[in-house]
Design an enzyme around this catalytic site. Sequence first.
Site, PDB file in Angstrom:
ATOM      1  N   CYS A 190       0.847  -1.204   0.000  1.00  0.00           N
ATOM      2  CA  CYS A 190       0.000   0.000   0.000  1.00  0.00           C
ATOM      3  C   CYS A 190       0.879   1.250   0.000  1.00  0.00           C
ATOM      4  CB  CYS A 190      -0.964  -0.053   1.182  1.00  0.00           C
ATOM      5  SG  CYS A 190      -2.402   1.016   0.972  1.00  0.00           S
ATOM      6  N   GLU A 213      -1.071  -8.797   4.881  1.00  0.00           N
ATOM      7  CA  GLU A 213      -1.059  -8.976   6.349  1.00  0.00           C
ATOM      8  C   GLU A 213      -2.474  -8.976   6.926  1.00  0.00           C
ATOM      9  OE1 GLU A 213      -0.545  -6.170   4.865  1.00  0.00           O
ATOM     10  OE2 GLU A 213      -1.035  -4.433   6.112  1.00  0.00           O
ATOM     11  N   HIS A 271      -3.437  -5.695   0.938  1.00  0.00           N
ATOM     12  CA  HIS A 271      -2.751  -5.944   2.209  1.00  0.00           C
ATOM     13  C   HIS A 271      -2.703  -7.433   2.536  1.00  0.00           C
ATOM     14  CE1 HIS A 271      -2.498  -1.785   3.848  1.00  0.00           C
ATOM     15  NE2 HIS A 271      -3.538  -1.573   3.062  1.00  0.00           N
TER      16      HIS A 271
END
Lengths: 743, 233, 82, 82
Positions: free
Chosen positions: B86, B205, B203
């Site tokens: 990002c 994560e 993302h």
Amino acid sequence: MTEKKAGMEEKIWRKAGLTDSEYELLTKHMGREPNTVELALYAQMWSEHCGYTHTRPLFKHFLTTGPRIVQGPGENAGIVDIDDNEVITFKLESHNHPSAIAPFQGAATGVGGIIRDILAMGAYPIASLNSLHFGHPGEKGHTRWLISEVIHGIGEYGNCVGVPTVGGEVRFSNAYKGNPLVNAMCVGFMGKSEIKKAIATGVGNSLMIVGNLTGRDGMGGASFASKDLEEENDDDRGAIQVGDPFMEKLLIEACLEVFQEDYVVGVQDMGAAGILSSSVETASKAGNGVEIDVALVPKREEAMRPEEVMISESQERMLLIVKKGMEDKVNKIFHKWDLHAVVIGHVTDDGMYRVLEDGRTVGEVPVWSLMDAPTYVLEGKEPAHLKETRAFKNDLVALPEDLNDVLLKLLGAPDICSKEWVYRQYDHRVQMNTVVKPGSDAAILRIKGRDKGIGITMDSNGRYCYLNPRRGAQSIVAESARNQVVSGAEPIAITDGLNFGNPEKPEVYYQLEQSILGISEACRALDTPVIGGNASLYNQTPEFGAIYPTPIIGMTGLVKSLDHVTTMEFKDKDDLVILIGETKEELGASEYLDIIHGLVSGDVPELDLELERKAQDFILHIIREGLVKSAHDLGDGGLAVALAESCIASGFGANVFLDLDMRADALLFGESQTRFMLSAGSDSAEKIIDLAAEKGLIAGVIGRVTETQDVIIRNMDEKLIEIPVEDCRDAFATGFDKLMKTD
Amino acid sequence: MNWGVLLFPGSNCAEDCFHAVDQILGKPVKYLWHKDTELGDVDAIIIPGGFSYGDHLRPGAIAHLSPAMLAVKEFAAAGGLVIGICNGFQILTESRMLPGSLLQNRGLKFLCQDQTLKVDNPDTPFTSEYDAGDVVVFPIAHNEGNYYAAPETIAEMEANGQILFRYCNADGEVSDSTNPNGSIHSIAGIINRTGNVVGMMPHPERSADIVLGLNEGKGVFVSMLKHLEANHG
Amino acid sequence: MLKAIVTVMLKKGIFDPQGRAVQNGLDSIGFDKVKGVRVGKQLEMDLEMEDMGAAEASVHDMCDKMLANPVVESYSFEIKEA
Amino acid sequence: MLKAIVTVMLKKGIFDPQGRAVQNGLDSIGFDKVKGVRVGKQLEMDLEMEDMGAAEASVHDMCDKMLANPVVESYSFEIKEA
Ligand SMILES: Nc1ncnc2c1ncn2[C@@H]1O[C@H](COP(=O)(O)OP(=O)(O)O)[C@@H](O)[C@H]1O
Ligand SMILES: [Mg+2]
């Protein structure tokens, strides 16, 4: 001679927003006439916004304590215990008037302000929510611009600062056309030992200002928020604050790093009336005095007068009360984050609030007197419209021919339709705790490293409160709690946002008083104490009059195990659909009456708070027992809307059979309270029905989850509704888009 | 095997990335500070998402000039694994460690949603856990995720297999209507020519902890880990 | 003391969604003679410098390093006495 | 055909966080003679109009109605032959 003098000065204090008797009182407190600086101090601290002059006497009704309540009202935010020596802290705040004038900045700084309240408690901000009320956008133009700017402002601030926006509500009525409502809520998390207070103890300790520079932003915002919103007024432009979420993010990091050490005895955010109110409040709590030299305050603008420095509402600033000798250590940590921490004064033992400019005293008044804003208990008067609206009878409206069409219209109605248009502009996943994201009944966050979570909701219903302020307010608390229990959370406590018109009008005062009584009664019945809140009065404009009385309830709950987390969508085909609660022939105050018949009328549905408690305890119990696959409360739009929502969110249809002898519209769309829709496997369903009977609750299997993608509702052999889920989904999903379409 | 998460003022996904390595992978991880000129003993660097310097001017415009970025360039030049997620992706394009640039979403709005992606190239140290054509869900949350590069650059990247992920629908179809932000060729994530620096808007994560309902992103971190382990013998 | 005014625009040929949105917005409220709207940034700054030539070099340098991204943006500036 | 260049800036006295961030950023890479940075928007547009006076009135009108929020922003513009 004396007459002439009085005549001249009258202008001065009235212009500052103080009444004649308030002026008389403050001169008595001071033992002399105030100078300009001193007058400004009183004008700010005694405004409704800071002094809660009309609402404070009514707060005595609230239940504010309980086994889980660690901190009730009186600090920056209340605190509740969530076991394991961990706590959450939460509060909501309005930013209505700034948002009406500069919607992007107004809404953004509202988010920033409430985050700092949470930070001031020593907590890490973990979630934001917002409750928005607008006029109907109708044709293109101003309202649509307001809506998109407000949402943009909330998004920009929250996204940048890195606090997920996990829930909220958006409601529409022309009662908010001239005066939109923007209320923001924030929740923080911390260990029990990390709690900070807003207190200035220790004579000689330093007052340090941290964060942004001070400019003329938001000059007089506190008193501005305590006036009617007039036609655009050039003088009020100074009241526009510009937010800097980047600065706020740094402030959070730096403050939390400082809090790890033993340098700070007290913390207060700077909200309304800036340096002044933050320092007065901390000093008053400690019974101390303070001395502040405005020359020491780092400024962005030149030639600021002392009172301007004191009341400026420049954003992203905090006040720290720092142990003597630790100032350099504090500054070092802030410096690491490219911020300053500057000593602007210190704690004294004489109980005086002293303002200096370059060492010279320019104002001096007793601290207690600033905190002792006069309060007003007025005589309320029932608004005239209630006679008429209570006289409403169901048979005044005709039963619509096409009930399918009614259901689709309701699913696409502004208050009911999906708010994805809104929340996809909000980062709702940052921080990686969001277990249930926006779009369900309550947002659920996990607590990292534990098998527990919290539920968070924000609810209101201006129409209900307009039609019956007391029961309407009760219903909102009850609905909030329903949203919690259906999600698997045990309601813990609330924060309230009291958005009303001008309380000096007896009808508005009545609404205010009745709403507070209603909140108070429901909170007692449901055992959810009030641990904080905010009042925003004077929400009215000459053109559109007063807003609907709009108390907003922010509630948190505890999810004891993440296994209990339950969502509204159906999970498996052939599961049984169960309805808990009694459906009465009630059309009053409903979304249906408003949307389909254009009527805001009737009385709010009956509400038995004792039964409500029993039913909610039961729902939570069966969820914890693992009997429930999906759960949803029945709210706006009643049974048919709830059923459609549970289908829309899943890949299934439902086939429902009812047998109640009443008007089809009341059956389908009436908003009888204390009702829940569950789905469960057949063994569990049987247990649920038995258990409900034991508790004396009305419960029945009303249908089945089907693979066939249709929503079908029959009553006593008559097919009332048959619509493909896809059509329901389409109406629900595109409602907001249609509202916002620019051509 | 040490991981580093590079922290800028305004990074707000640093803790999430830290969590992914520390709690999900169970590997040692530390924060790196933007003012540092030495990164110390790290084997992989994550440049996390957020709003470094408030995204003022352009996302990544100020951050890429930080002292630590020089060290990151040195680290990458020596073959170290770097992933920018990002805002991290934006910082990497601003610093020219990756080609192209990220413009404002064509819808002009911030966009947060659980996004389906198609794995385009599984033969990299960042994607070896996937198969070509796999459809995975990673959340996106950005305002400037609209990837742009000059046509020649794009052609070259396509030819070199530098596109790792593309936006698609649940069936893996890639088309204009499945493109959330207007990215050219629906590009969601890319790798540099030498194959050790990745930038992606989605993302991974946030898609690594099953408690939150998504965990297909874990594969990115596991791929990196396996590569590191293989190369450390 | 000098004053610099820097303008940064998306390069020609790169689609400017914001410009398009503004144009549509203007069109919808009746300004239908407006075409080809492009939205960029303008930065105003004071330079504590006296020498025009040195200032120019310095502003060029800032633009290249930070104020504009040459992959997608072009810039121009003007420097005058404050 | 005319061309209008509109500049929209935050009003004087209103805090400009973006300007400050840019200034700090420039400072940190050695441009320490730059002060008072303010960042605004520049809009370029073509006007399918011939009459300068009418164009001016029209651009004024767009600024008031849409391009600037008078509560926080001020605007200026210039119109020239395309
Ligand atoms: N302004 C908003 N911000 C974030 N989420 C919102 C907002 N408005 C509505 N939502 C989300 O949309 C969902 C539906 O909202 P609402 O219809 O008010 O639900 P309920 O009636 O169950 O309270 C909820 O999950 C809510 O959090
Ligand atoms: Mg609900």
